[in-house]
Design a protein around this motif. Structure first.
Motif, short mmCIF file in Angstrom:
data_model
loop_
_atom_site.label_atom_id
_atom_site.label_comp_id
_atom_site.label_asym_id
_atom_site.label_seq_id
_atom_site.Cartn_x
_atom_site.Cartn_y
_atom_site.Cartn_z
N GLY A 179 -2.67 4.96 0.43
CA GLY A 179 -3.18 4.49 -0.85
C GLY A 179 -4.25 3.45 -0.61
O GLY A 179 -5.07 3.55 0.28
N GLY A 180 -4.22 2.42 -1.37
CA GLY A 180 -5.25 1.41 -1.19
C GLY A 180 -6.43 1.70 -2.10
O GLY A 180 -6.55 2.76 -2.71
N ASP A 181 -7.34 0.73 -2.19
CA ASP A 181 -8.41 0.83 -3.19
C ASP A 181 -9.73 1.30 -2.63
O ASP A 181 -10.39 2.13 -3.22
CB ASP A 181 -8.59 -0.53 -3.85
N ASP A 182 -10.10 0.72 -1.52
CA ASP A 182 -11.49 0.99 -1.11
C ASP A 182 -11.54 1.50 0.32
O ASP A 182 -10.62 1.33 1.09
CB ASP A 182 -12.32 -0.28 -1.26
N PHE A 183 -12.67 2.08 0.59
CA PHE A 183 -12.86 2.60 1.94
C PHE A 183 -13.11 1.50 2.95
O PHE A 183 -13.08 1.73 4.14
CB PHE A 183 -14.08 3.54 1.98
N VAL A 213 0.86 -1.18 0.00
CA VAL A 213 0.00 0.00 0.00
C VAL A 213 0.89 1.23 0.00
O VAL A 213 1.94 1.25 0.64
CB VAL A 213 -0.91 0.00 1.25
N GLU A 214 0.45 2.25 -0.71
CA GLU A 214 1.26 3.46 -0.75
C GLU A 214 1.08 4.27 0.52
O GLU A 214 -0.04 4.42 1.00
CB GLU A 214 0.77 4.29 -1.94
N GLY A 243 -9.13 3.01 3.71
CA GLY A 243 -8.17 3.05 2.62
C GLY A 243 -8.35 4.28 1.75
O GLY A 243 -9.45 4.82 1.63
N SER A 244 -7.29 4.72 1.15
CA SER A 244 -7.21 5.88 0.26
C SER A 244 -7.63 7.18 0.94
O SER A 244 -8.01 8.14 0.28
CB SER A 244 -8.05 5.66 -1.00
N THR A 245 -7.55 7.21 2.24
CA THR A 245 -7.80 8.49 2.93
C THR A 245 -6.56 8.84 3.73
O THR A 245 -5.48 8.34 3.45
CB THR A 245 -8.99 8.38 3.89
N ASP A 247 -1.08 10.29 4.01
CA ASP A 247 -2.02 9.87 2.97
C ASP A 247 -1.78 8.41 2.66
O ASP A 247 -0.65 8.00 2.41
CB ASP A 247 -1.82 10.70 1.70
#
Lengths: 281, 238
Positions: free
Chosen positions: B56-60, B25-26, B94-96, B54
């Motif tokens: 990365g990742g795909d979904d919440f 994951v970023e 994720g992604s937040t 921040d």
């Protein structure tokens, strides 16, 4: 082969070791009294090879095996074990075996055992004035042996030693830190350059598409009083200065009316040199 | 010889704090406007405020836990308080960013007093939303143990930076400098007080800095100089 090597090493002059009847004194402590000055090479060799614990035997066997790194460690293990016991011998012997040199310093009460491996960068024996012997070995792989210590005689040297160890550790940490940072920077460089080329290619492609799609309507209007001319261009997509430049270029080929002032087109500044593939330099 | 090219391994972060992992994951951390990269240096003044994280990742739906520890507390040569927990945030979607998570242990800005400390931020993926109890204290935190306890598995991302005291790491040299400056200041003071008092002061000072041999030498030089100066002035003034 081995014998010739031993011969050759004995012949280099050791003028500073006048008192040793045989250089093997230091190396064969248990055989010191058994050595006769008139021993010849063959006897020496049989002695060496029959003594699995001898330094010279070790070294010669190592050379045959061709693995100086491994056996240097073992040698130093032996050296550590041996120097503690028989170090009271006068340090006068010097002995070379092929590329490895075993020499004892004469400076102090305790002989310093210095092993120089001609192939690798060598190990070193550090000696303190009060007789503490710390033998640090460096092999080809850069491994270090732990220090071999005797009971230090006073607090100051103990402190000095402690400080030295701490300094060594912090130097190692500092090297690690620096190495980690450079690795990180290198990876950043490759990543960013790659991204940069990718983005530039993408941009060039998009521009090409855009030029094909642009429909230009060039209108000329002249203002006779002011003796000026205007070019209006209506484009379907967004305008770029480059596009205007090309339009003006096109204009150059059209017929000019007499009272029209020609457009002087500035040459676009040349693209600055870019660094790519930095990691391959 | 296989040369290790991962900065996390070379610097010892993987090993001391985390287990070996592959980054999936970023993780981007920004502090004081600058982006954090492995091994970069930050001063305590630049990391006073909570960094912007921040993920990365795909979904919440996937939740992550962020742990920030100091791997070299109180000093790299004597890390008896390893690791010192600075920040703990769980349930980050994720992604937040870390602002969207639950802060279990609030951010404490690093203030290293000795040496250059490695501050590690590790990101773990949570199997589900879970309630995490705040650890008893910040000191002697064990990230591995924490991960094992809460079934977090190996980290999915990590980054670390170096932090040292504002004015340099200190150490014996700094001590020396402080000592010398102290002597000079008090030398001047004693000149004002009176020459005899000054001499007595210097003698006391010399007696006090006994053990440290080099320090004693340096201070000795200064003290002799000051004393000589005082005597000279005394002689001159009569």
């Amino acid at each position: 082969m081995a014998s010739s090597k031993v011969m050759a090493s004995r012949s280099p002059p050791n003028p500073d070791h006048p008192s040793s009847p045989s250089p093997f004194n230091i190396l064969h402590p248990d055989q010191t009294r058994g050595f006769a000055a008139s021993m010849n090479i063959d006897d020496m060799l049989t002695n060496i090879y029959s003594h699995p614990d001898s330094f010279a035997g070790f070294m010669l066997r190592d050379e045959a095996a061709g693995e100086p790194a491994m056996t240097l460690e073992d040698f130093l293990a032996k050296a550590g074990a041996v120097t503690e016991e028989d170090v009271r011998l006068p340090p006068t012997g010097g002995f070379g075996v092929g590329t490895t040199m075993l020499s004892a310093a004469t400076a102090t009460r305790v002989p310093v055992v210095c092993v120089q491996n001609g192939v690798a960068s060598g190990g070193l024996g550090v000696d303190f004035a009060n007789g503490v012997v710390a033998v640090g070995g460096g092999c080809g792989r850069g491994k270090r042996r732990p220090a071999v210590e005797e009971v230090p005689l006073d607090k100051a040297t103990q402190q000095k030693q402690r400080r030295m160890i701490k300094n060594r550790e912090s130097a190692a940490r500092s090297r690690e830190r620096k190495q980690a940072y450079t690795l990180e920077l290198e990876s950043l460089v490759t990543h960013l350059e790659e991204e940069n080329t990718r983005l530039l290619e993408e941009e060039a492609e998009l521009n090409k598409k855009r030029y094909k799609q642009v429909k230009l309507q060039i209108r000329f209007t002249t203002d006779f009083q002011a003796n000026k001319w205007f070019i209006e261009k209506i484009a379907v997509s967004t305008v770029k200065p480059v596009v205007l430049g090309s339009v003006a270029h096109l204009y150059g080929y059209l017929d000019l009316m007499e009272n029209l002032i020609p457009v002087v087109e500035k040459r676009r500044p040349p693209r600055a040199l870019r660094k790519i593939h930095s990691m391959e330099w | 010889m296989i040369r290790e090219r991962n900065p996390l391994v070379v610097s010892g972060v993987v090993g001391d704090v985390l287990d070996a992992f592959t980054s999936t994951v970023e993780l981007r951390v920004y502090s004081d406007g600058r982006m954090l990269c492995n091994g970069c240096n930050f001063r305590p003044s630049q990391v006073v405020a909570q960094p912007r994280v921040d993920i990365g990742g795909d979904d919440f739906r996937s939740l992550y836990t962020l742990v920030m520890v100091d791997a070299d507390a109180p000093s790299p040569s004597n890390p008896c308080l390893r690791e010192y927990l600075h920040w703990l945030v769980t349930d980050i979607p994720g992604s937040t960013g870390a602002d969207f998570g639950t802060e279990i242990v609030s951010y404490e800005s690093p203030q290293p007093s000795m040496g250059i400390h490695r501050l590690v931020l590790g990101l773990f993926r949570q199997p589900r939303r879970q309630m995490v109890n705040a650890p008893r204290g910040r000191q002697n935190f064990n990230t591995r143990e924490f991960s094992r306890l809460h079934n977090l598995g190996s980290p999915v991302a990590a980054v670390y930076y170096n932090c040292q005291r504002e004015g340099g790491t200190g150490g014996r040299r700094a001590f020396l400098r402080c000592g010398i400056s102290v002597v000079v200041v008090f030398g001047v003071l004693s000149l004002c007080l009176g020459l005899e008092e000054g001499k007595v002061y210097f003698r006391e000072l010399r007696r006090l800095c006994g053990e440290e041999r080099v320090l004693r030498v340096w201070l000795g030089i200064w003290v002799w100089a000051c004393e000589g100066l005082l005597c000279g002035i005394g002689a001159l003034s009569g």
